[in-house]
Scaffold this motif. Sequence first.
Motif, short mmCIF file in Angstrom:
data_model
loop_
_atom_site.label_atom_id
_atom_site.label_comp_id
_atom_site.label_asym_id
_atom_site.label_seq_id
_atom_site.Cartn_x
_atom_site.Cartn_y
_atom_site.Cartn_z
N LEU A 5 -1.51 6.14 2.32
CA LEU A 5 -2.62 5.95 3.08
C LEU A 5 -2.67 7.19 4.12
CD1 LEU A 5 -1.98 2.13 3.65
CD2 LEU A 5 -3.53 3.22 1.80
N ALA A 59 -9.48 8.23 7.28
CA ALA A 59 -9.76 6.81 7.09
C ALA A 59 -8.45 5.87 7.16
CB ALA A 59 -10.41 6.54 5.68
N LEU A 60 -7.10 6.72 7.43
CA LEU A 60 -6.09 5.82 7.62
C LEU A 60 -6.19 4.41 8.36
CD1 LEU A 60 -2.92 5.53 7.05
CD2 LEU A 60 -2.60 7.06 9.05
N THR A 61 -6.58 4.83 9.56
CA THR A 61 -6.71 3.55 10.54
C THR A 61 -7.44 2.33 9.73
OG1 THR A 61 -6.59 4.73 12.62
CG2 THR A 61 -7.15 2.57 12.64
N GLU A 62 -8.69 2.50 9.26
CA GLU A 62 -9.55 1.62 8.51
C GLU A 62 -8.74 1.00 7.46
OE1 GLU A 62 -12.38 0.58 9.62
OE2 GLU A 62 -11.67 1.83 11.61
N LYS A 63 -8.13 1.85 6.64
CA LYS A 63 -7.51 1.28 5.35
C LYS A 63 -6.42 0.47 5.94
CE LYS A 63 -8.11 5.27 2.58
NZ LYS A 63 -7.60 6.49 1.79
N LEU A 64 -5.61 0.54 6.97
CA LEU A 64 -4.58 -0.31 7.63
C LEU A 64 -5.22 -1.49 8.08
CD1 LEU A 64 -2.15 2.09 9.20
CD2 LEU A 64 -1.69 0.81 7.21
N LYS A 65 -6.08 -1.46 8.80
CA LYS A 65 -7.00 -2.63 9.29
C LYS A 65 -7.38 -3.33 7.97
CE LYS A 65 -9.03 -0.76 13.42
NZ LYS A 65 -10.24 -0.27 14.20
N GLN A 66 -7.78 -3.01 7.01
CA GLN A 66 -8.04 -3.87 5.82
C GLN A 66 -7.04 -4.37 5.30
OE1 GLN A 66 -9.98 -1.22 2.98
NE2 GLN A 66 -11.73 -0.67 4.58
N LEU A 67 -5.89 -3.95 5.37
CA LEU A 67 -4.70 -4.56 4.68
C LEU A 67 -3.90 -5.33 5.60
CD1 LEU A 67 -3.18 -1.30 2.86
CD2 LEU A 67 -4.27 -3.32 1.69
N GLY A 85 0.86 -1.29 -0.02
CA GLY A 85 -0.07 -0.05 -0.07
C GLY A 85 0.90 1.39 0.04
#
Length: 377
Positions: free
Chosen positions: A363, A367-375, A360
């Motif tokens: 990011l 929404a950084l935290t949510e994006k990281l959680k998805q990855l 990635g």
Amino acid sequence: MKKTIIPVLMLLPLIGAAQKSYTITGKINGLNEPAKVYLVTMQSNQFKDTDSSTFVNGAFQFNGSVTEPQQAALRLKRVNTPETKYRPDMFDFFLENSQISVTAKDSIKYASVNGSVADREYRDLEAIASLMRKTIARIQDEFGKKNNAGVSVYPLEIRKSAGESVQKTVEELRKIRLMFATSHPQSFMGLFTFNEVLDQKFVPTEMESLFNNFSAELKSSPLGKKTLERINIAKRAQTGIKATDFTQNDLNGKPFTLSSLRGKYVLVDFWASWCAPCRAENPNVIKAYNELKGKNFEIVGVSLDYPGSKEAWAAAVKSDGLPWIQVSDLKGWKNEVALTYGINSVPQNLLIDPQGMIIGKNLRGEALTEKLKQLIK
């Protein structure tokens, strides 16, 4: 516009002059005082006076050679009239090995030039780009208006629509530049324009394929070599490839090596103490760190602070409360890690998985935290 512009661009000459030297002959009509003309070229990454010529009956001449076409300028300096520091009498053009003629009246600022293929191609393309930039400026000026109280004149939805129009115009200009570049595989200006497109976000593998269509002579030229280097650097920051390892000193002067974190998810965060957008983004990064630090996750901040600014760097880390690893070589934009990954703006970041692969990039935001959680599974 597109139906008439693109075919015209594709009819421009493909092959520049073949001679090995240049001759610039110039005439300035109506100049009634002694003067000299200076040829200004790029030397050691700075524009400097390369040569000078004294007027003889209102005419001047330069002779020389260049390894490839390059941006240059002619500067007129009148003997009896002081030169304005910030508004010198100058004319920009593309210099190449050919017979170039320059004509002007009274001032060289609005001169016309003939004989340089690169310059003619540039001006034809720039005429289109200028119109599109004016469109962008007009939209921004109109829909960015505010009243005396500092409140936007237009409602949010209309401003968003205007912003989308600007973005579409920017993208259309990029497409025009790219079409010109790909339709001129034997033209220096084609390669020069291709480099302008590389200033935008691009997919390295796609652009490498297009670059390979340029002539062997252009690809082996100084600009061609720089172009390929930019593409190769961009490859190092694309997702799906192994991250290039690096070592830099932390705030205590101890060397840190990225691969020492192998087995963890790592966010490599490029920032600087002097970067206001970076400092504004730090609370989002802190939030992500606090929520994910127990899940095999670490952050490495790479600071693009300048020589002599270690105290400012340390103060920013303390003031913003950044608890993760911080490294820098204090070389500013010449930071070795930034150069390795082609970082030319901050903030930027890369997310690396436990196997050392980039999964990635860039990011940020709430929404950084949510994006990281998805990855990070």
